[in-house]
Scaffold this motif. Structure first.
Motif, short mmCIF file in Angstrom:
data_model
loop_
_atom_site.label_atom_id
_atom_site.label_comp_id
_atom_site.label_asym_id
_atom_site.label_seq_id
_atom_site.Cartn_x
_atom_site.Cartn_y
_atom_site.Cartn_z
N SER A 25 0.84 -1.20 0.00
CA SER A 25 0.00 0.00 0.00
C SER A 25 0.88 1.26 0.00
O SER A 25 2.10 1.17 0.20
CB SER A 25 -0.92 -0.03 1.21
N PRO A 26 0.31 2.45 -0.21
CA PRO A 26 1.13 3.67 -0.24
C PRO A 26 1.94 3.86 1.04
O PRO A 26 1.47 3.57 2.14
CB PRO A 26 0.09 4.78 -0.41
N ARG A 27 3.15 4.32 0.86
CA ARG A 27 4.08 4.52 1.97
C ARG A 27 4.46 6.00 2.05
O ARG A 27 4.41 6.72 1.06
CB ARG A 27 5.38 3.72 1.73
N GLU A 28 4.91 6.40 3.24
CA GLU A 28 5.55 7.71 3.37
C GLU A 28 6.86 7.53 4.11
O GLU A 28 6.99 6.67 4.98
CB GLU A 28 4.64 8.71 4.08
N PHE A 29 7.84 8.36 3.73
CA PHE A 29 9.17 8.32 4.32
C PHE A 29 9.58 9.75 4.68
O PHE A 29 9.37 10.66 3.89
CB PHE A 29 10.20 7.76 3.32
N VAL A 30 10.14 9.91 5.87
CA VAL A 30 10.68 11.22 6.25
C VAL A 30 12.17 11.03 6.46
O VAL A 30 12.60 10.20 7.28
CB VAL A 30 10.00 11.75 7.54
N ARG B 24 4.03 4.24 7.42
CA ARG B 24 5.34 4.89 7.54
C ARG B 24 6.44 3.86 7.35
O ARG B 24 6.50 2.86 8.07
CB ARG B 24 5.43 5.55 8.94
N GLY B 25 7.29 4.12 6.36
CA GLY B 25 8.45 3.25 6.14
C GLY B 25 9.71 3.98 6.59
O GLY B 25 9.67 5.19 6.89
N PHE B 26 10.82 3.28 6.61
CA PHE B 26 12.06 3.87 7.10
C PHE B 26 13.21 3.55 6.15
O PHE B 26 13.51 2.38 5.91
CB PHE B 26 12.38 3.34 8.50
N ASN B 27 13.84 4.60 5.66
CA ASN B 27 15.07 4.42 4.89
C ASN B 27 16.23 4.44 5.86
O ASN B 27 16.38 5.38 6.64
CB ASN B 27 15.25 5.57 3.88
N TYR B 28 17.06 3.40 5.80
CA TYR B 28 18.32 3.43 6.53
C TYR B 28 19.35 3.99 5.57
O TYR B 28 19.07 4.15 4.38
CB TYR B 28 18.62 2.03 7.06
N PRO B 29 20.57 4.36 6.07
CA PRO B 29 21.49 5.10 5.20
C PRO B 29 21.50 4.56 3.76
O PRO B 29 21.73 3.39 3.53
CB PRO B 29 22.84 4.92 5.90
N CYS B 30 21.18 5.45 2.84
CA CYS B 30 21.05 5.07 1.43
C CYS B 30 21.55 6.25 0.60
O CYS B 30 21.76 7.34 1.13
CB CYS B 30 19.59 4.76 1.10
N GLY C 163 8.00 -1.17 6.44
CA GLY C 163 7.00 -1.08 7.50
C GLY C 163 5.79 -1.95 7.19
O GLY C 163 5.74 -2.67 6.20
N GLY C 164 4.77 -1.88 8.07
CA GLY C 164 3.57 -2.68 7.82
C GLY C 164 3.86 -4.17 7.99
O GLY C 164 4.85 -4.56 8.61
N TYR C 165 3.00 -4.98 7.41
CA TYR C 165 3.11 -6.44 7.63
C TYR C 165 3.21 -7.15 6.30
O TYR C 165 2.29 -7.82 5.87
CB TYR C 165 1.89 -6.94 8.41
N LEU C 166 4.34 -6.97 5.63
CA LEU C 166 4.49 -7.58 4.31
C LEU C 166 5.24 -8.90 4.44
O LEU C 166 6.21 -8.99 5.19
CB LEU C 166 5.30 -6.66 3.40
N PRO C 167 4.80 -9.91 3.70
CA PRO C 167 5.58 -11.16 3.68
C PRO C 167 6.99 -10.88 3.15
O PRO C 167 7.16 -10.09 2.22
CB PRO C 167 4.82 -12.06 2.71
#
Length: 212
Positions: free
Chosen positions: A111-116, A149-155, A180-184
């Protein structure tokens, strides 16, 4: 307790430099005419880090123009994983806190994600440009109800000039994202290599349009 955005951004850029200098341990998982994608377990979170490397048939300036993280930049048009990109706060002329939203993906399983993220732009003496980022929190960006809400680690992405080849650019990119969320896990593991291959393919088309 204010976050040290500039310090976090610098640390992410340092990590990207380390990743670039340390080619060991990456295992190939996808190859197209535009990119070879490899992965290794992330040292930052319980997922994988991905590395994309390819040559884009355009000058470093043109490639940078397409990928640079600016509000109203071309990236929302060509990058299918970026729906909207906004600068929440400019910390300095090279560091900003940004919010990115992504559309649903993978036949809507994701589903749609947001990242800060705090994003840093850096230019090296040899003309290489780096955009590096890592997740942060910001008072102007509370989690939105219709996004996970997803999370980018150093990229980050390195735009590397090729000596004697002004119309070709090496693009080296590193992604490590917790969606984030509950993805397989199987969905996550097949999403990233596909998505990175699409990133390079769409970027190659975008630079051609830019040059036209």
């Amino acid at each position: 307790q204010a976050m040290d955005y500039a310090g976090l951004a610098e640390a992410a850029a340092e990590k990207m430099g380390l990743y670039r200098r340390d080619p060991g341990g990456w295992r190939g998982c996808r190859r197209t005419s535009e990119v070879s994608v490899s992965w290794r377990p992330s040292a930052e979170f319980a997922g994988n880090a991905y590395r994309g490397e390819g040559i884009v048939p355009a000058s470093p300036q043109d490639v940078w123009e397409c990928i640079k993280p600016v509000a109203g930049g071309p990236r929302t048009k060509w990058d299918q994983n970026v729906k909207d990109f906004e600068v929440v706060e400019a910390i300095s002329d090279t560091v900003s806190v940004c919010r990115t939203t992504t559309p649903s993906a993978f036949m809507r399983i994701i589903s749609p994600r947001e990242f800060v993220d705090v994003v840093l732009i850096k230019q090296y003496e040899d003309g290489t440009m780096l955009s590096a980022a890592t997740n942060v929190e910001h008072p102007l960006c509370p989690p939105q109800p219709n996004f996970v809400r997803g999370f980018n680690y150093p990229c980050g992405c390195f735009c590397i000039p090729l000596p004697g080849e002004p119309d070709r650019t090496q693009l080296l990119s590193f992604f490590q994202t917790d969606l984030g969320g509950y993805l397989p896990q199987t969905v996550v593991d097949s999403f990233f290599p596909t998505s990175i291959a699409a990133f390079y393919s769409n970027l190659t088309k975008a630079v051609k349009t830019l040059k036209a």
